[in-house]
Design a protein around this motif. Structure first.
Motif, PDB file in Angstrom:
ATOM      1  N   UNK A   1       0.855  -1.183   0.000  1.00  0.00           N
ATOM      2  CA  UNK A   1       0.000   0.000   0.000  1.00  0.00           C
ATOM      3  C   UNK A   1       0.891   1.233   0.000  1.00  0.00           C
ATOM      4  N   UNK A   2       0.470   2.270  -0.685  1.00  0.00           N
ATOM      5  CA  UNK A   2       1.271   3.482  -0.771  1.00  0.00           C
ATOM      6  C   UNK A   2       0.469   4.653  -0.220  1.00  0.00           C
ATOM      7  N   UNK A   3       1.026   5.305   0.799  1.00  0.00           N
ATOM      8  CA  UNK A   3       0.389   6.473   1.393  1.00  0.00           C
ATOM      9  C   UNK A   3       0.993   7.756   0.852  1.00  0.00           C
ATOM     10  N   UNK A   4       0.694   8.861   1.519  1.00  0.00           N
ATOM     11  CA  UNK A   4       1.209  10.150   1.072  1.00  0.00           C
ATOM     12  C   UNK A   4       2.725  10.231   1.230  1.00  0.00           C
ATOM     13  N   UNK A   5       3.251   9.602   2.285  1.00  0.00           N
ATOM     14  CA  UNK A   5       4.678   9.693   2.557  1.00  0.00           C
ATOM     15  C   UNK A   5       5.380   8.338   2.575  1.00  0.00           C
TER      16      UNK A   5
ATOM     17  N   UNK B   1       6.372  -3.673   8.838  1.00  0.00           N
ATOM     18  CA  UNK B   1       5.808  -3.430  10.164  1.00  0.00           C
ATOM     19  C   UNK B   1       5.448  -1.967  10.388  1.00  0.00           C
ATOM     20  N   UNK B   2       5.674  -1.124   9.362  1.00  0.00           N
ATOM     21  CA  UNK B   2       5.306   0.276   9.475  1.00  0.00           C
ATOM     22  C   UNK B   2       6.293   1.118  10.264  1.00  0.00           C
ATOM     23  N   UNK B   3       7.559   0.683  10.321  1.00  0.00           N
ATOM     24  CA  UNK B   3       8.594   1.441  11.028  1.00  0.00           C
ATOM     25  C   UNK B   3       9.273   2.389  10.052  1.00  0.00           C
TER      26      UNK B   3
END
Length: 227
Positions: free
Chosen positions: A53-57, A183-185
């Motif tokens: 998934x790709x977010x804004x940053x 893991x979102x780090x």
């Protein structure tokens, strides 16, 4: 490759209108990227891919695929062009896919009850996998998330270590940066610190991006943690 996917591909090959085509991609290339407009569905035949998934940053990896599987199927059945929701990155030296036009794919699926059942089970299984990963993320702190990730990597890539039959080698190169994205780090250094602690505690070894697990039971407590 599981029996039902073999059957699906055989039916696609038999249909003279399917236009089934082999596509090859090299390491670090994208099969598709978020917001691409895609008219085809792809089936992974060989290789390893990461779905993100790709977010804004930030980019958040949420799935490895290292076995034959459908990789792009989301979107309404009657849509001939679908805006892709994910990045699909090749993480092996090479990967091979079958490509088929979306509308033809769904025509074949809807005309064959056995394939239709397989697709329903595919959606159900993907939902279960994604729920399990979300539970791991929410149930663990950062260390626990890394331990759970390594445990899952054992299930995907684990082989008997040539150095010690009691150890398990994760036979796929995984960088600290890659673990961080799973893991979102946002800070690679936080992953490196925890990996170093696990090495010092004799839970794992790590060399040149290859992790060897010395104590799988220790990792299991985080992978199967609830609440």
């Amino acid at each position: 490759m599981d029996e039902e996917l073999i059957y699906l591909i055989d039916q696609l090959k038999k249909d003279p209108m399917s236009g089934l085509t082999l596509v090859n991609r090299s390491k670090k290339s994208y099969l598709t990227m978020k917001n691409d407009f895609e008219t085809n569905i792809y089936i992974l035949i060989d290789g390893v891919v990461i779905i993100s998934l790709v977010g804004l940053k930030n980019q958040y990896h949420f799935m490895y695929l290292n076995r034959s599987s459908i990789v792009t199927i989301l979107g309404a059945e009657d849509e001939s062009v679908v805006k892709q929701p994910f990045d699909i990155l090749v993480d092996s030296n090479e990967a091979q896919f079958y490509k088929i036009d979306r509308k033809i794919f769904w025509k074949i699926v809807n005309g064959n009850p056995r394939i239709g059942k397989y697709i329903r089970n595919y959606y159900r299984n993907q939902l279960q996998v994604n729920f399990s990963r979300l539970r791991q993320q929410l149930s663990n702190d950062r260390k626990g998330q890394i331990c759970a990730f390594i445990y899952e990597a054992v299930q995907l890539f684990g082989v008997e270590s040539p150095k010690n039959t009691n150890y398990i080698l994760i036979d796929h190169k995984i960088t600290h940066g890659t673990i961080g994205k799973f893991i979102g780090a946002s800070q690679r250094s936080s992953v490196s610190r925890i990996i170093t602690n696990l090495i010092n505690d004799q839970i794992i070894e790590s060399k040149s991006g290859y992790i060897t697990v010395k104590n799988l039971a220790y990792l299991d407590q985080y992978a199967n943690k609830v609440g």
